[in-house]
Design a protein around this motif. Structure first.
Motif, PDB file in Angstrom:
ATOM      1  N   GLY A  50       2.832   7.742 -11.347  1.00 29.98           N
ATOM      2  CA  GLY A  50       3.886   8.577 -10.787  1.00 29.98           C
ATOM      3  C   GLY A  50       3.457   9.981 -10.448  1.00 29.98           C
ATOM      4  N   ARG A  51       2.135  10.207 -10.330  1.00 23.48           N
ATOM      5  CA  ARG A  51       1.632  11.555 -10.063  1.00 23.48           C
ATOM      6  C   ARG A  51       1.535  11.881  -8.584  1.00 23.48           C
ATOM      7  N   ILE A  52       1.707  10.898  -7.746  1.00 25.34           N
ATOM      8  CA  ILE A  52       1.804  11.151  -6.305  1.00 25.34           C
ATOM      9  C   ILE A  52       2.973  10.348  -5.761  1.00 25.34           C
ATOM     10  N   ASP A  53       3.517  10.828  -4.688  1.00 24.68           N
ATOM     11  CA  ASP A  53       4.669  10.150  -4.104  1.00 24.68           C
ATOM     12  C   ASP A  53       4.273   9.364  -2.866  1.00 24.68           C
ATOM     13  N   ALA A  54       3.894  10.073  -1.801  1.00 22.34           N
ATOM     14  CA  ALA A  54       3.560   9.392  -0.551  1.00 22.34           C
ATOM     15  C   ALA A  54       2.077   9.057  -0.499  1.00 22.34           C
ATOM     16  N   TRP A  55       1.769   7.819  -0.201  1.00 27.08           N
ATOM     17  CA  TRP A  55       0.385   7.338  -0.167  1.00 27.08           C
ATOM     18  C   TRP A  55       0.233   6.372   0.998  1.00 27.08           C
ATOM     19  N   VAL A  56      -0.886   6.479   1.709  1.00 21.65           N
ATOM     20  CA  VAL A  56      -1.188   5.558   2.804  1.00 21.65           C
ATOM     21  C   VAL A  56      -2.384   4.712   2.358  1.00 21.65           C
ATOM     22  N   THR A  57      -2.217   3.414   2.302  1.00 25.48           N
ATOM     23  CA  THR A  57      -3.285   2.578   1.757  1.00 25.48           C
ATOM     24  C   THR A  57      -3.252   1.178   2.358  1.00 25.48           C
ATOM     25  N   TRP A  58      -4.118   0.309   1.841  1.00 23.41           N
ATOM     26  CA  TRP A  58      -4.265  -1.041   2.372  1.00 23.41           C
ATOM     27  C   TRP A  58      -4.479  -2.016   1.222  1.00 23.41           C
ATOM     28  N   ASP A  59      -4.475  -3.296   1.554  1.00 24.53           N
ATOM     29  CA  ASP A  59      -4.703  -4.336   0.550  1.00 24.53           C
ATOM     30  C   ASP A  59      -6.143  -4.318   0.060  1.00 24.53           C
ATOM     31  N   ARG A  67     -10.256 -10.022  14.385  1.00 24.35           N
ATOM     32  CA  ARG A  67      -8.955 -10.273  14.996  1.00 24.35           C
ATOM     33  C   ARG A  67      -7.864  -9.539  14.218  1.00 24.35           C
ATOM     34  N   PRO A  68      -6.962  -8.873  14.923  1.00 19.36           N
ATOM     35  CA  PRO A  68      -5.907  -8.110  14.243  1.00 19.36           C
ATOM     36  C   PRO A  68      -4.959  -9.027  13.466  1.00 19.36           C
ATOM     37  N   SER A  69      -4.458  -8.520  12.354  1.00 24.00           N
ATOM     38  CA  SER A  69      -3.407  -9.204  11.609  1.00 24.00           C
ATOM     39  C   SER A  69      -2.067  -8.638  12.080  1.00 24.00           C
ATOM     40  N   GLU A  70      -0.992  -8.987  11.398  1.00 20.69           N
ATOM     41  CA  GLU A  70       0.316  -8.451  11.756  1.00 20.69           C
ATOM     42  C   GLU A  70       0.526  -7.039  11.209  1.00 20.69           C
ATOM     43  N   GLY A  71      -0.456  -6.528  10.469  1.00 24.06           N
ATOM     44  CA  GLY A  71      -0.372  -5.158   9.986  1.00 24.06           C
ATOM     45  C   GLY A  71       0.393  -4.974   8.696  1.00 24.06           C
ATOM     46  N   LYS A  72       0.765  -6.067   8.036  1.00 19.14           N
ATOM     47  CA  LYS A  72       1.528  -5.962   6.797  1.00 19.14           C
ATOM     48  C   LYS A  72       0.670  -5.522   5.613  1.00 19.14           C
ATOM     49  N   GLY A  73      -0.645  -5.599   5.775  1.00 17.11           N
ATOM     50  CA  GLY A  73      -1.548  -5.267   4.679  1.00 17.11           C
ATOM     51  C   GLY A  73      -1.939  -3.809   4.599  1.00 17.11           C
ATOM     52  N   SER A  74      -1.345  -2.956   5.434  1.00 16.54           N
ATOM     53  CA  SER A  74      -1.563  -1.504   5.378  1.00 16.54           C
ATOM     54  C   SER A  74      -0.210  -0.833   5.545  1.00 16.54           C
ATOM     55  N   ALA A  75       0.008   0.248   4.797  1.00 13.43           N
ATOM     56  CA  ALA A  75       1.333   0.856   4.872  1.00 13.43           C
ATOM     57  C   ALA A  75       1.353   2.270   4.306  1.00 13.43           C
ATOM     58  N   ILE A  76       2.384   3.014   4.723  1.00 17.50           N
ATOM     59  CA  ILE A  76       2.724   4.291   4.110  1.00 17.50           C
ATOM     60  C   ILE A  76       3.787   3.979   3.069  1.00 17.50           C
ATOM     61  N   ILE A  77       3.507   4.306   1.816  1.00 24.22           N
ATOM     62  CA  ILE A  77       4.419   3.936   0.743  1.00 24.22           C
ATOM     63  C   ILE A  77       4.829   5.154  -0.081  1.00 24.22           C
ATOM     64  N   VAL A  78       5.949   5.006  -0.771  1.00 18.79           N
ATOM     65  CA  VAL A  78       6.437   6.035  -1.693  1.00 18.79           C
ATOM     66  C   VAL A  78       6.909   5.351  -2.968  1.00 18.79           C
ATOM     67  N   GLN A  79       7.172   6.160  -3.999  1.00 20.08           N
ATOM     68  CA  GLN A  79       7.719   5.629  -5.237  1.00 20.08           C
ATOM     69  C   GLN A  79       9.089   5.000  -4.971  1.00 20.08           C
ATOM     70  N   LYS A  80       9.454   4.013  -5.766  1.00 23.79           N
ATOM     71  CA  LYS A  80      10.694   3.264  -5.501  1.00 23.79           C
ATOM     72  C   LYS A  80      11.937   4.154  -5.505  1.00 23.79           C
ATOM     73  N   VAL A 116      -9.179   3.869  -5.131  1.00 24.90           N
ATOM     74  CA  VAL A 116      -9.153   3.500  -6.552  1.00 24.90           C
ATOM     75  C   VAL A 116      -8.472   4.596  -7.366  1.00 24.90           C
ATOM     76  N   ASP A 117      -8.837   5.849  -7.111  1.00 26.25           N
ATOM     77  CA  ASP A 117      -8.223   6.967  -7.827  1.00 26.25           C
ATOM     78  C   ASP A 117      -6.746   7.109  -7.459  1.00 26.25           C
ATOM     79  N   ALA A 118      -6.448   6.947  -6.182  1.00 26.74           N
ATOM     80  CA  ALA A 118      -5.069   7.101  -5.727  1.00 26.74           C
ATOM     81  C   ALA A 118      -4.171   6.017  -6.319  1.00 26.74           C
ATOM     82  N   ARG A 119      -4.699   4.821  -6.475  1.00 28.28           N
ATOM     83  CA  ARG A 119      -3.906   3.725  -7.049  1.00 28.28           C
ATOM     84  C   ARG A 119      -3.425   4.085  -8.456  1.00 28.28           C
TER      85      ARG A 119
END
Length: 365
Positions: free
Chosen positions: A213-222, A142-155, A204-207
């Motif tokens: 701070g070696r990458i800026d934009a990352w698409v990942t999940w919980d 069953r789908p969630s609200e989608g909050k557990g996956s996102a495109i993120i960047v450094q603050k 794991v490597d991307a985290r």
């Protein structure tokens, strides 16, 4: 943004690497060695149970001795609680679990016969089918609200919106649900997949790279998303709300699904029953899983709070939506050919045999 450099040894070509030439030239191919998996040979036996549930026959023809299940690094509450082991032991079936970094690696193991069944997002089975894997959709999540996956960047990133990703390096796990989230989010703002520089890297490597701070934009999940939101104040550009509408799937090898309908129904029944418990007892889920993942309970409380644990039946509507996702990948030339999702489906009669009554009732309601 600092460019990533990873020395990758040459490995045997996987089903996902077979069509790497069809993605953008900037894509950095990284493959992850499969986790150690059991290689037990399935043998036919007949097992009896003296106390069957109302959905089980008193004597079930079981064609396996060992059920080989795959799960991802994010953990599996079904494994932690041991519910399948308890249910299948009277039938003479042992359960063995293998862990994988992400969905694509799990699908690779399914393709080469290392596991029988596993849970992944909507994207990995599409890539696997496009690469010729013999798989079938046996149940949806069953789908969630989608909050557990996102495109993120450094603050403090200058990137303020998805539209600002044009021309930027974006890191994600190729063939995962993040791959679809990225393409769909780009499409929403009028960008093509070819408008970004795609860099594929296991989560794991991307985290670690993101935290450093070696990458800026990352698409990942919980739980990776929740971890970097807590530890690195990652900023969300776009989560998967109204994009990840499929919720993911339990995928099996066709041979396993067609030869073991009794066992498969029991498995799905126990998974959904456990999911019902988990959604009503999220604090207990945190207590059970957080120590195993070696993750801060406060972080895993966020993960559990936005997760969906229940199953749903495979219906024509679910398959049609999956087809739309596959067609988007074809349109963006991410997969080499158009695929028909129905080729990876069972017959209505087979779904009737493996689908627990609770899921059938949910469809009717």
């Amino acid at each position: 943004m600092v460019t990533l450099f990873h020395q990758v040894k040459q490995q045997k070509v996987s089903i996902f690497q077979r069509f790497a030439l069809f993605v953008t030239p900037s894509l950095l191919a990284v493959s992850t060695v499969l986790s150690s998996c059991a290689t037990s040979t399935n043998q036919s036996i007949t097992a009896s149970t003296t106390s069957p549930s109302k959905n089980e026959t008193k004597t079930a023809a079981i064609k396996i001795k060992v059920l080989r299940l795959g799960y991802q690094t994010a953990g599996d509450i079904v494994k932690v609680k041991g519910v399948l082991e308890k249910r299948l032991e009277p039938l003479g079936v042992k359960v063995e679990w293998s862990q994988f970094a992400a969905g694509p690696q799990l699908m690779e193991a399914l393709n080469v016969g290392k596991i029988d069944l596993g849970s992944v997002g909507e994207t990995p089975p599409i890539f696997a089918q496009a690469a010729g894997s013999s798989l079938v959709y046996v149940s949806g999540r069953r789908p969630s609200e989608g909050k557990g996956s996102a495109i993120i960047v450094q603050k403090d990133s200058p990137i303020k919106s998805v539209a600002d990703l044009k021309g930027q390096k974006v890191v994600f796990q190729k063939g995962s649900a993040s791959h679809y989230l990225l393409i769909k989010a780009l499409d929403e703002v009028g960008l093509k997949y070819s408008d970004i520089q795609a860099v594929t890297l296991p989560p794991v490597d991307a985290r670690e790279a993101f935290i450093q701070g070696r990458i800026d934009a990352w698409v990942t999940w919980d739980p990776y998303l929740a971890f970097v939101q807590s530890k690195a104040e990652a900023r969300v550009l776009r989560d998967a709300n109204k994009i990840a509408t499929q919720g993911g799937f339990y995928i099996a090898s066709r041979t396993f699904a067609t030869e073991n309908p009794e066992v498969l129904r029991i498995i799905l029944e126990e998974i959904d029953k456990n999911g019902d418990w988990a959604e009503s007892n999220r604090p207990e889920v945190v207590k059970l899983v957080a120590p195993i993942l070696k993750i801060d309970p406060q972080i895993y409380e966020v993960v559990s709070g936005r997760a969906s644990y229940r199953l749903r039946a495979i219906t024509p509507q679910v398959l049609e939506e999956q087809q739309r996702i596959a067609d988007l990948f074809t349109q963006e030339k991410v997969i080499p050919k158009k695929i028909d999702i129905k080729d990876a489906a069972l017959t209505p009669e087979q779904y009737e045999a493996i689908t627990p009554d609770t899921l059938k009732t949910a469809v009717k309601n």
